[in-house]
Design an enzyme around this catalytic site. Structure first.
Site: not given
Ligand code: FAD
Length: 516
Positions: A94, A155, A268
């Site tokens: 994400h 969120d 918020e």
């Molecule tokens: P990914 O996008 O898969 O990875 C993000 C980063 O973390 C990459 O660099 C990856 O290599 C690294 N990573 C992933 N897993 C691990 C692991 N286990 N150990 C070490 N590194 C790792 N953020 C907020 O703070 N608050 C919000 O309310 C919020 N709402 C969101 C709503 C939506 C619809 C979206 C798309 C994003 C939102 N985000 C929010 C952002 C979100 O926290 C970040 O995009 C987060 O990185 C997404 O998590 P993911 O699991 O998909 O990680």
């Protein structure tokens, strides 16, 4: 032993396959000997070639679906033996700007480990969960099996534990409990040296604080110990509208500065367009279909945009309505919102935390979940938020961004300086999120315009000396990263040297180049 992988890079995607053992195929070296699955070619690109941002496309050499930490360490060790292979953990993909991608590298799909841990301990004080678990599943299990819940959220909960802990994890509870990175007490991590290490504030503490907010640069989180509290039954969810930014921000700052027992459980805020535009304007404020936004309540002096404070109070089903009303009125009574522009609903706690799921479903139906998302997230100091409002909200994005424009205050004292997160100066700072959605009929040029506007905002902040930091940062040059980290840059580099000296991990962040 295979010393270097590069000779094995082939260009025969058509024959791509998924196998469950470490046999050599499609350029993936035999030394990648793991128990889980390995996919390559088109299969790998389909899993890990895109992200939620939808603006980057990269082809990994392979996607590894590990069974556990040993497989992840195996992938890292294979990369260490090569002269250019990298490893990116992918949570739920994400990210917006390719942060979880690895061009020609190994992507570790952490979702395959989601079920590896789920154990409540410490008499209900914490739960051990997998780094690849989705927060929404952690919530559902904690509440339904134990009547407990983590304290600090995002969120939207379709994100992994490891993914948000690598950034911070922020929502309306963070003013009180800090971000999610403040609500974990122990981690299991696979470092860029291929070591599997348990760390906490007391044990291997430098690694613990490096990894929290560490943008995936120091290790891959395989287990996190998350603090819990008793889950409430219900939530009173409230929105109140303001015309003046000063009044909105003063009230929001007053609310987040109250003592724990006297404050809301969630605070918020967001900016919206002063008009009847269904995506950006008045209709985005009411909380229920029965409620209507009555614009005749707005003073004549109201400008191009309006502000909404969003609040929530937890309560138990056994509490009477009048007790809840009383608790709410004690807090809300002194706020200066426009009378008649107050909306509220009562709903179960789990439904409140899953509230964005509904928006996800609507966006999936209308196609905007799949179109690009050129989002911009920043932390802006209290000192400069007024100027930011005048230039950015009231001028640059006064017609909206096709999605929410969040702005609400956070308290720096709730953030531990020892993590890798960087923040503006001062006790109070604001998170600003321009969550742009692009209609399916939009031309590619309109996405480019949005990206250009994001850059314009960042450049304006730099030019004006606004005290800000990008959240979920994305930069293209090391100079920009050095500016981002400021006086924390040398600490970040020292940590990299210690835990990932070959710069194997999370290459999609584009901070360090893989050491040859
Ligand atoms: P990914 O996008 O898969 O990875 C993000 C980063 O973390 C990459 O660099 C990856 O290599 C690294 N990573 C992933 N897993 C691990 C692991 N286990 N150990 C070490 N590194 C790792 N953020 C907020 O703070 N608050 C919000 O309310 C919020 N709402 C969101 C709503 C939506 C619809 C979206 C798309 C994003 C939102 N985000 C929010 C952002 C979100 O926290 C970040 O995009 C987060 O990185 C997404 O998590 P993911 O699991 O998909 O990680």
């Amino acid at each position: 032993m295979i010393a270097y992988i590069e000779p094995y890079f082939l260009d025969n995607d058509a024959d791509a396959a998924t196998v469950s053992t470490g046999q050599s195929f499609d350029g993936v070296p035999e030394s990648l000997d793991i128990q889980g699955e390995i996919s390559s070619g088109d299969a790998a690109a389909n899993i890990a070639g895109k992200d939620f941002g939808g603006m980057n496309c990269m082809k990994p050499l392979a996607v590894v679906r590990p069974l556990g930490p040993e497989d992840i360490a195996g992938a890292v060790r294979t990369a260490l033996r090569s002269d250019k292979l990298t490893v990116a953990a992918r949570g739920n993909g994400h990210s917006i700007n390719g942060q979880a991608m690895a061009e020609g590298g190994l992507v570790v799909d952490m979702r395959s480990t989601a079920e590896n841990h789920f154990e409540v301990g410490g008499g209900g004080a914490f739960v051990d969960v997998s780094g690849g678990a989705l927060w929404e599943n952690v919530l559902k299990r904690c509440v339904s099996e134990y009547g407990l819940a983590p304290r600090s959220w995002t969120d939207y909960l379709g994100l992994t534990v490891g993914g948000t802990l690598s950034n911070a994890g922020v929502s309306g509870q963070a003013f009180r409990y800090g971000p999610q990175t403040e609500n974990v007490t122990e981690l299991d991590v696979v470092t860029g040296n291929g070591d599997v290490v348990t760390c906490s504030e007391l044990e291997n503490s430098e690694l613990f604080f490096s990894v929290l907010g560490g943008l995936g640069q120091f290790g891959i989180i395989t287990r996190a110990r998350v603090l819990l509290q008793p889950a409430p039954d219900m939530v009173r969810w409230i929105r109140v509208v303001y015309t003046e930014f000063d009044e909105f921000s003063e009230d929001a700052e007053w609310l987040v500065s109250q003592k724990d027992e006297l404050c809301f459980d969630y605070v918020e805020g967001f900016v919206f367009v002063n008009g009847d535009d269904p995506v950006n304007g008045w209709p985005t404020v009411p909380l229920h279909l029965d409620q209507e936004f009555d614009p005749t309540r707005l003073p004549r002096s109201s400008g191009s945009v309006l502000y909404c404070l969003e609040l929530a109070l937890h309560y138990q089903g056994s509490e009477s309505n009048s007790t809840v009303d009383e608790r709410v009125e004690r807090l809300i009574g002194r706020l200066r919102f426009i009378k008649g522009l107050r909306f509220e609903v009562d709903l179960p706690y789990v439904d409140f935390l899953l509230r964005v799921k509904q928006s996800e479903e609507i966006a999936k139906v209308n196609g905007t979940w799949e179109t690009p998302h050129p989002w911009l997230n920043l932390f802006v100091s209290k000192r400069d938020i007024g100027e930011f409002d005048r230039t950015v909200f009231k001028e640059l994005v006064k017609n909206g961004v096709g999605g929410p424009m969040l702005v609400y205050p956070l308290m720096r004292s709730r953030w531990d300086d020892r993590t890798s997160v960087v923040l503006p100066e001062g006790e109070i700072f604001y998170i600003v999120a321009l969550l742009r959605f692009v209609p399916t009929c939009a031309k590619a040029s309109s996405v480019e315009k949005m990206v250009a506007q994001n850059q314009e905002i960042v450049q304006w902040c730099v030019r004006k000396g606004i005290d800000f930091k990008l959240y979920l940062p994305h930069y293209k040059s090391q100079e920009e990263w050095i500016r981002h980290f400021g006086n924390r840059w040398s600490r970040f580099v020292d940590r990299k040297t210690m835990y990932d000296p070959m710069a194997i991990l999370s290459p999609g962040q584009k901070i360090f180049n893989r050491a040859p």
